[in-house]
Each structure stands twice: as structure tokens, then as C-alpha cells.
Design a protein around this motif. Structure first.
Motif, PDB file in Angstrom:
ATOM      1  N   TRP A  80     -20.765  29.550 -11.948  1.00 39.23           N
ATOM      2  CA  TRP A  80     -21.763  28.763 -12.679  1.00 39.23           C
ATOM      3  C   TRP A  80     -21.876  27.359 -12.106  1.00 39.23           C
ATOM      4  O   TRP A  80     -22.972  26.826 -11.974  1.00 39.23           O
ATOM      5  N   PHE A  81     -20.753  26.764 -11.760  1.00 35.06           N
ATOM      6  CA  PHE A  81     -20.792  25.408 -11.201  1.00 35.06           C
ATOM      7  C   PHE A  81     -21.512  25.397  -9.868  1.00 35.06           C
ATOM      8  O   PHE A  81     -22.457  24.621  -9.655  1.00 35.06           O
ATOM      9  N   LEU A  82     -21.098  26.277  -8.959  1.00 35.26           N
ATOM     10  CA  LEU A  82     -21.737  26.319  -7.639  1.00 35.26           C
ATOM     11  C   LEU A  82     -23.173  26.827  -7.730  1.00 35.26           C
ATOM     12  O   LEU A  82     -24.058  26.346  -7.016  1.00 35.26           O
ATOM     13  N   GLY A  83     -23.410  27.800  -8.613  1.00 37.56           N
ATOM     14  CA  GLY A  83     -24.765  28.319  -8.784  1.00 37.56           C
ATOM     15  C   GLY A  83     -25.717  27.253  -9.294  1.00 37.56           C
ATOM     16  O   GLY A  83     -26.856  27.140  -8.814  1.00 37.56           O
ATOM     17  N   MET A  84     -25.270  26.463 -10.262  1.00 36.47           N
ATOM     18  CA  MET A  84     -26.120  25.389 -10.780  1.00 36.47           C
ATOM     19  C   MET A  84     -26.340  24.314  -9.726  1.00 36.47           C
ATOM     20  O   MET A  84     -27.436  23.751  -9.619  1.00 36.47           O
ATOM     21  N   ALA A  85     -25.310  24.026  -8.941  1.00 39.65           N
ATOM     22  CA  ALA A  85     -25.476  23.061  -7.850  1.00 39.65           C
ATOM     23  C   ALA A  85     -26.508  23.567  -6.848  1.00 39.65           C
ATOM     24  O   ALA A  85     -27.351  22.794  -6.354  1.00 39.65           O
ATOM     25  N   TYR A  86     -26.477  24.870  -6.571  1.00 42.99           N
ATOM     26  CA  TYR A  86     -27.464  25.464  -5.661  1.00 42.99           C
ATOM     27  C   TYR A  86     -28.870  25.381  -6.256  1.00 42.99           C
ATOM     28  O   TYR A  86     -29.832  25.030  -5.570  1.00 42.99           O
ATOM     29  N   GLY A  87     -29.000  25.706  -7.545  1.00 42.39           N
ATOM     30  CA  GLY A  87     -30.300  25.618  -8.201  1.00 42.39           C
ATOM     31  C   GLY A  87     -30.842  24.205  -8.217  1.00 42.39           C
ATOM     32  O   GLY A  87     -32.042  23.981  -7.990  1.00 42.39           O
ATOM     33  N   LEU A  88     -29.979  23.224  -8.483  1.00 45.35           N
ATOM     34  CA  LEU A  88     -30.398  21.820  -8.458  1.00 45.35           C
ATOM     35  C   LEU A  88     -30.838  21.404  -7.060  1.00 45.35           C
ATOM     36  O   LEU A  88     -31.827  20.681  -6.895  1.00 45.35           O
ATOM     37  N   LEU A  89     -30.103  21.859  -6.061  1.00 42.14           N
ATOM     38  CA  LEU A  89     -30.463  21.535  -4.676  1.00 42.14           C
ATOM     39  C   LEU A  89     -31.838  22.104  -4.338  1.00 42.14           C
ATOM     40  O   LEU A  89     -32.675  21.413  -3.733  1.00 42.14           O
ATOM     41  N   MET A  90     -32.096  23.345  -4.738  1.00 42.88           N
ATOM     42  CA  MET A  90     -33.395  23.956  -4.485  1.00 42.88           C
ATOM     43  C   MET A  90     -34.504  23.187  -5.197  1.00 42.88           C
ATOM     44  O   MET A  90     -35.587  22.961  -4.636  1.00 42.88           O
ATOM     45  N   HIS A  91     -34.249  22.770  -6.438  1.00 41.46           N
ATOM     46  CA  HIS A  91     -35.251  21.993  -7.177  1.00 41.46           C
ATOM     47  C   HIS A  91     -35.527  20.663  -6.487  1.00 41.46           C
ATOM     48  O   HIS A  91     -36.686  20.242  -6.347  1.00 41.46           O
ATOM     49  N   ASN A  92     -34.468  19.992  -6.053  1.00 40.16           N
ATOM     50  CA  ASN A  92     -34.630  18.692  -5.396  1.00 40.16           C
ATOM     51  C   ASN A  92     -35.409  18.799  -4.089  1.00 40.16           C
ATOM     52  O   ASN A  92     -36.065  17.840  -3.665  1.00 40.16           O
ATOM     53  N   GLU A  93     -35.342  19.986  -3.471  1.00 40.21           N
ATOM     54  CA  GLU A  93     -36.072  20.182  -2.222  1.00 40.21           C
ATOM     55  C   GLU A  93     -37.499  20.672  -2.460  1.00 40.21           C
ATOM     56  O   GLU A  93     -38.228  20.958  -1.507  1.00 40.21           O
ATOM     57  N   GLY A  94     -37.888  20.792  -3.732  1.00 35.51           N
ATOM     58  CA  GLY A  94     -39.267  21.116  -4.065  1.00 35.51           C
ATOM     59  C   GLY A  94     -39.564  22.578  -4.334  1.00 35.51           C
ATOM     60  O   GLY A  94     -40.732  22.967  -4.446  1.00 35.51           O
TER      61      GLY A  94
ATOM     62  N   VAL B 197     -26.370  34.530 -10.352  1.00 38.94           N
ATOM     63  CA  VAL B 197     -27.823  34.484 -10.505  1.00 38.94           C
ATOM     64  C   VAL B 197     -28.216  33.584 -11.671  1.00 38.94           C
ATOM     65  O   VAL B 197     -29.136  32.756 -11.556  1.00 38.94           O
ATOM     66  N   SER B 198     -27.537  33.711 -12.799  1.00 43.07           N
ATOM     67  CA  SER B 198     -27.869  32.880 -13.963  1.00 43.07           C
ATOM     68  C   SER B 198     -27.552  31.414 -13.700  1.00 43.07           C
ATOM     69  O   SER B 198     -28.289  30.524 -14.133  1.00 43.07           O
ATOM     70  N   GLY B 199     -26.467  31.136 -12.975  1.00 40.62           N
ATOM     71  CA  GLY B 199     -26.144  29.755 -12.638  1.00 40.62           C
ATOM     72  C   GLY B 199     -27.212  29.116 -11.773  1.00 40.62           C
ATOM     73  O   GLY B 199     -27.612  27.965 -11.997  1.00 40.62           O
ATOM     74  N   ALA B 200     -27.722  29.868 -10.795  1.00 39.30           N
ATOM     75  CA  ALA B 200     -28.790  29.359  -9.930  1.00 39.30           C
ATOM     76  C   ALA B 200     -30.055  29.086 -10.733  1.00 39.30           C
ATOM     77  O   ALA B 200     -30.729  28.072 -10.535  1.00 39.30           O
TER      78      ALA B 200
END
Length: 234
Positions: A26-40, A146-149
């Protein structure tokens, strides 16, 4: 135990084994999701990539691939080399996956480092169906990632503080893995050789193109030195 109760009993037995994975994914998945959001990227991108690629290291690398010039061969080589270890995982799980029927397909597709570790070493309680136990471990770990992302990308618009430097989470993850491996090793020959080759490739090829040459040279060097390294480690 009836066929109806077997999946439920296996889920109850498997879930406690996956709790540590839940926290990390969940921690790494959310970090990945945030990174994707920040990149647009929209939320569908990290979710689809998490569901189809299901390899955290490759997914982080893929962010930069999607933003830069597309090089199919380089992308394939990087993904293949990063995930090459799964070949050895798969070979060691051949006997365990026997007689699992239709479950085998998802057991193979969803096998990652953490899932392999649990399914290979877990002491499955007596009376619990082995196939269902391994399937639930695989499914739960898959859903955690998947849910974390998805959550990371969804909460991205709600975060008002600066997330600059979030992309460093992948580097930090690899540094942590390397450090843990270094502490467990009795002999650091392999780690020293790998670090030296990477440093030389970085200087010679530059930061944009050093990964593949470094991995290829490491593979050749380790194959040629394998007998000597094994003698020293024995």
C-alpha cells in the motif's frame, strides 16, 4: 472438509501471512499512484499498469519511458532484465504448482517476490488446500498493489503540499534492497563487482544509457567467475 468450505478456510489461513505485504504494497503502491498523478496521468493509467505489468520496479521505470522517447527494444530489455529473476522463481515452484488445476494460471501470472517468498516457505496448516492457500496469497498481494496504486492517484489532487522528489522512492527501494542483501551476505564479492561495473558503465555510457550495458556485462562476468565465486563462498 467440503469443497465449499475449502476456499474460505484457505483464505482465513493465508490472510495473516500477507499482512506485512499489505503494509509495504500500500505504501509503495500509493507512492506510485502519486507519482503517476504528478506526471499528469489519469487514475486509469496506474490501475491498468498495476493490473497488467504487476512489477513495481518496472512500473516505476515505465513512468519515465512513457514520458520520454519510446525505444521498444530498450524498454523490452530493461523490463526483461529487471524481471529475469522470476524465471528462477518459476522453476523452483514447478512442483508446488502441480495439481492446482485452473489456479495455476493466476499463480504464475501473479507471482512476485513477496508472493513467492510466502508460497515457497509457508508452513500450510494441516487440512488446508494447498492450491487455494497459494491462490489467496497471490490474489491478496495483487489486490494490495492495485488498490494502493489507485488510491495514490485518487488522493493526488487532494494533496496540497509539495511532493517534489517523490520519484526518488524507486531509488530508495533499490538502495534498501541492496543494503539488506549486503548485511545478509557472508562474502561481498558479487555486490562489489556489480557496483564497480555499474559505476564504470555510468561513466562510459552516461546516465541515460548505462543500465543495459551494465546488466549485460554483469551477466557475462558472473557467469565466467561463477566457479571461483562459489569456491570462495563454500
Amino acid at each position: 472438509m467440503t469443497s465449499t468450505n475449502r476456499p474460505k478456510a484457505a483464505l482465513k489461513a493465508a490472510f495473516p501471512y500477507t499482512i506485512p505485504i499489505f503494509a509495504g504494497f500500500w505504501f509503495l503502491g500509493m507512492a506510485y499512484g502519486l507519482l503517476m498523478h504528478n506526471e499528469g496521468f489519469g487514475v486509469q493509467w496506474p490501475v491498468v499498469m498495476a493490473m497488467t505489468i504487476f512489477s513495481g520496479s518496472v512500473e516505476f521505470v515505465a513512468v519515465k519511458m512513457l514520458l520520454g522517447s519510446f525505444h521498444p527494444l530498450q524498454s523490452f530489455m530493461i523490463a526483461a532484465l529487471i524481471c529475469a529473476r522470476h524465471l528462477f522463481y518459476g522453476i523452483s515452484m514447478l512442483d508446488k504448482f502441480k495439481h492446482t488445476g485452473w489456479k495455476k494460471f493466476f499463480l504464475i501470472y501473479g507471482m512476485c517476490d513477496e508472493t513467492f517468498s510466502i508460497n515457497y516457505t509457508a508452513d500450510i496448516p494441516s487440512g488446508i488446500d494447498k492450491g487455494w492457500f497459494m491462490l489467496w496469497v497471490t490474489v491478496l498481494d495483487y489486490l494490495y498493489w492495485v488498490s494502493g496504486a489507485a488510491i495514490g492517484c485518487l488522493i493526488g489532487p487532494l494533496i496540497t503540499f509539495s511532493t517534489r522528489g517523490l520519484g526518488f522512492v524507486m531509488t530508495a527501494m533499490f538502495v534498501t534492497i541492496f543494503t539488506e542483501q549486503w548485511l545478509k551476505e557472508k562474502n561481498h564479492i558479487g555486490s562489489i563487482i556489480g557496483t564497480a561495473i555499474s559505476a564504470i558503465a555510468l561513466v562510459v555510457c552516461g546516465p541515460e544509457h548505462f543500465i543495459i550495458p551494465a546488466m549485460v556485462v554483469m551477466l557475462l562476468v558472473f557467469l565466467s567467475l561463477r566457479p571461483k565465486i562459489e569456491r570462495k563462498l563454500s
